[in-house]
Design an enzyme around this catalytic site. Structure first.
Site, PDB file in Angstrom:
ATOM      1  CG  ASP A  68       5.138   5.865  -1.835  1.00 43.21           C
ATOM      2  OD1 ASP A  68       5.131   6.963  -2.402  1.00 43.21           O
ATOM      3  OD2 ASP A  68       4.818   5.672  -0.648  1.00 43.21           O
TER       4      ASP A  68
HETATM    5  N1  URA Z   1       0.581   7.946   0.357  1.00 48.33           N
HETATM    6  C1  URA Z   1       1.765   7.338   0.491  1.00 48.33           C
HETATM    7  O1  URA Z   1       2.416   7.439   1.523  1.00 48.33           O
HETATM    8  N2  URA Z   1       2.226   6.611  -0.556  1.00 48.33           N
HETATM    9  C2  URA Z   1       1.549   6.450  -1.690  1.00 48.33           C
HETATM   10  O2  URA Z   1       2.012   5.757  -2.605  1.00 48.33           O
HETATM   11  C3  URA Z   1       0.317   7.099  -1.827  1.00 48.33           C
HETATM   12  C4  URA Z   1      -0.156   7.843  -0.776  1.00 48.33           C
END
Ligand code: URA
Length: 245
Positions: free
Chosen positions: A113
């Site tokens: 993310d």
């Molecule tokens: N899980 C999440 O919530 N975000 C990420 O970036 C990777 C795994």
């Protein structure tokens, strides 16, 4: 050993982002492209596409970029997106400009993310990418999460149960391992890659992730001396360590 792929010099350099084939032909005509120190005269000369190409092929004395397959280990900083399409600063903006037009193109192996930092693999090797993200391989991914509320002590069992459901899904999560590091700090190892999985797992047990960082994928650990935004090129053998986790 299999014979190396051979490619025309002009096509090879154009695919590495050094300009159009015509641009490359102009570089060759200007005597600026050398192989083992000797100027190349014919832009159509066939070149063996090997991993050590930069040792032999130079433009104005500078080694060319490594050819495909290229595998990078990146320290993704916060605030940068993995998608080619999303607005905002992209991980690709952190790489040399030329690499944005390489063919085959570079893609991240899965995504982090915008608000998650840490280890991200980036590659133009579709076979490697699919092997890492294949649901059959269960490559472990290790995250360090900072939480809004104190851990209750019940999370470890819920995550390990193999019965935890994420909101909006109809298939339970595979067992995941939680290591408590502090009142609001935990290390979580998952072997799937569902959308926003870590954040949604903590939401499913009534908490909220306020900080998330990926420390490891399989046997590949984010090196301590690789700062946010930096990357390192992995050899094929180094990259295979991802399956040793
Ligand atoms: N899980 C999440 O919530 N975000 C990420 O970036 C990777 C795994």
């Amino acid at each position: 050993m299999s014979r190396p792929l051979m490619a025309r010099l002009d096509r090879l350099l154009a695919n590495l982002g050094y300009g159009s084939r015509r641009d490359v032909q102009a570089l060759v005509a200007g005597g600026q492209v050398t192989f083992d120190g000797a100027a190349i005269k014919d832009a159509g000369r066939k070149i063996a596409v090997t991993a050590d190409l930069p040792l032999h092929l130079k433009i104005r004395g500078v080694p060319v970029d490594p050819p495909a397959p290229l595998i990078l280990l990146m320290h993704k900083p916060l605030g940068v997106v993995c998608s080619h399409r999303e607005d905002g600063e992209r991980i690709y903006d952190l790489l040399p400009k030329r690499w944005r037009i390489r063919d085959p193109a570079l893609s991240s192996v899965g995504r982090l993310d915008k608000d998650t930092s840490g280890l991200l693999l980036v590659t133009d090797d579709g076979d490697f990418l699919h092997r890492v993200i294949s649901p059959k391989r269960h490559v472990p991914k290790v995250y360090r999460a900072t939480l809004d509320r104190p851990l209750t002590g019940a999370e470890g069992a819920a995550f390990a149960s193999g019965t935890l459901m994420l909101e909006g899904e109809d298939k339970p999560l595979l067992p995941a391992a939680l290591e408590v590091l502090g009142e609001r700090e935990a290390r979580l190892t998952i072997t799937e890659g569902r959308y926003h999985q870590v954040r949604r797992m903590f939401a499913a047990v009534g908490n909220h992730v306020v900080g998330l960082h990926r420390e490891r994928i399989g046997g590949l650990v984010l090196p301590e001396d690789l700062g946010p935004g930096e990357h390192r090129i992995l050899s094929a053998a180094q990259a295979e360590a991802v399956f040793d986790g």
